[in-house]
Design an enzyme around this catalytic site. Structure first.
Site, mmCIF file in Angstrom:
data_model
loop_
_atom_site.group_PDB
_atom_site.id
_atom_site.type_symbol
_atom_site.label_atom_id
_atom_site.label_comp_id
_atom_site.label_asym_id
_atom_site.label_seq_id
_atom_site.Cartn_x
_atom_site.Cartn_y
_atom_site.Cartn_z
ATOM 1 N N CYS A 86 4.456 -28.852 57.101
ATOM 2 C CA CYS A 86 5.070 -29.812 56.172
ATOM 3 C C CYS A 86 5.649 -29.143 54.911
ATOM 4 O O CYS A 86 4.926 -28.523 54.133
ATOM 5 C CB CYS A 86 4.048 -30.872 55.765
ATOM 6 S SG CYS A 86 4.764 -32.069 54.621
ATOM 7 N N LYS A 118 -3.761 -39.046 63.771
ATOM 8 C CA LYS A 118 -4.289 -39.110 62.403
ATOM 9 C C LYS A 118 -5.738 -39.615 62.399
ATOM 10 O O LYS A 118 -6.005 -40.694 62.942
ATOM 11 C CB LYS A 118 -3.414 -40.041 61.554
ATOM 12 C CG LYS A 118 -1.991 -39.534 61.386
ATOM 13 C CD LYS A 118 -1.113 -40.548 60.680
ATOM 14 C CE LYS A 118 0.338 -40.110 60.660
ATOM 15 N NZ LYS A 118 1.273 -41.128 60.209
ATOM 16 N N VAL A 170 1.150 -36.746 54.614
ATOM 17 C CA VAL A 170 0.701 -35.654 53.758
ATOM 18 C C VAL A 170 1.890 -35.245 52.890
ATOM 19 O O VAL A 170 3.030 -35.514 53.287
ATOM 20 C CB VAL A 170 0.211 -34.446 54.601
ATOM 21 C CG1 VAL A 170 -1.058 -34.774 55.327
ATOM 22 C CG2 VAL A 170 1.281 -33.944 55.564
ATOM 23 N N SER A 178 4.530 -35.899 47.114
ATOM 24 C CA SER A 178 4.524 -34.518 46.622
ATOM 25 C C SER A 178 5.036 -34.385 45.188
ATOM 26 O O SER A 178 4.494 -33.602 44.406
ATOM 27 C CB SER A 178 5.347 -33.628 47.560
ATOM 28 O OG SER A 178 6.684 -34.086 47.634
#
Ligand SMILES: N[C@@H](CCC(=O)N[C@@H](CS)C(=O)NCC(=O)O)C(=O)O
Length: 227
Positions: free
Chosen positions: A14, A41, A54, A72
């Protein structure tokens, strides 16, 4: 915040996770990393991730209270505000706002990149390739002073673009994409970011192999083009 414990909930490929990992490393902040299989998950993850995505940053304070941060950009901004060490945003509000805009631009590149790497036919591949080339041509005009986005100081914009460039380090071993052709400043920026320790440490040693497996699993045109 020396008594705060940080856990970064991650996935090996990711790019959004990498932003947070780079920021943590640049700040010298100790953290634990916990990987999640996004194709299956786990319940504990679904229970704490509002969007099922995530990265998450679990912040455990010294009174034992845990707070889960998602998105993020939010995580990076929180770290910028709370962790000592290198400042990763400009002090000037106008410059800071401009940087936030280019962080968002990086996210829009990631959206094209997803379409590019998962394209199953030449037409889709070429459309996404062109979208990426156009966006990087725009970035080229923003880069004024080497080596980083803002010149001498590494910033959150660099943390956003380094994981994008990393994809191409793998793609280049498969087939030339031409995305950076003629973009001298972007190419120099990319090369500089690849050398940065925080960038190198933001993925596991098997990143390239994992990305190639991802391409195979998505029946990527990128691979067929090379064959
Ligand atoms: N806007 C989010 C994007 C995060 C994201 O898209 N994460 C992907 C992995 S790179 C994910 O968790 N996908 C799982 C899913 O959508 O089910 C951020 O900046 O954190």
């Amino acid at each position: 915040m020396p008594d705060t414990k940080l856990v970064l909930v991650s996935h090996h490929l990711c790019p959004y996770v990498q932003r947070a990992a780079i920021t943590l490393a640049e700040k010298g902040a100790p953290f634990e990393i916990r990987y999640v299989d996004l194709s299956a998950k786990p319940d504990w993850f679904l229970a704490i991730s509002p969007l099922g995505k995530v990265p998450l940053l679990i912040v455990r304070q010294n009174d034992g209270v845990e707070t889960v941060l998602f998105e993020s950009a939010v995580i990076c901004e929180y770290l910028e505000e709370t962790q000592p060490g290198l400042r990763l945003h400009p002090a000037d509000p106008l410059a800071r706002a401009r940087h936030r805009g280019w962080m968002e631009f990086g996210s829009s590149i990631l959206s094209d990149l997803w379409g590019f790497e998962t394209a199953k036919d030449e037409e889709t591949y070429e459309a996404k390739r062109k979208a990426l080339a156009d966006k990087f041509a725009r970035v080229e005009t923003e880069l004024k002073d080497a080596p980083f986005f803002a010149g001498a100081a590494f910033s959150l914009v660099d943390a956003v673009f380094a994981p994008i460039f990393r994809y191409f380090d793998v793609f280049d071993t498969i087939t030339p994409t031409g995305v950076f052709d003629g973009l001298r400043r972007v190419a120099a920026w990319r090369a500089e970011l690849a050398l940065r320790q925080s960038v190198r440490d933001a993925v596991t040693h098997d990143y390239a192999d994992r990305l190639k497996v991802f391409l195979v699993n998505h029946d990527a045109w990128l691979l067929k083009r090379a064959a």
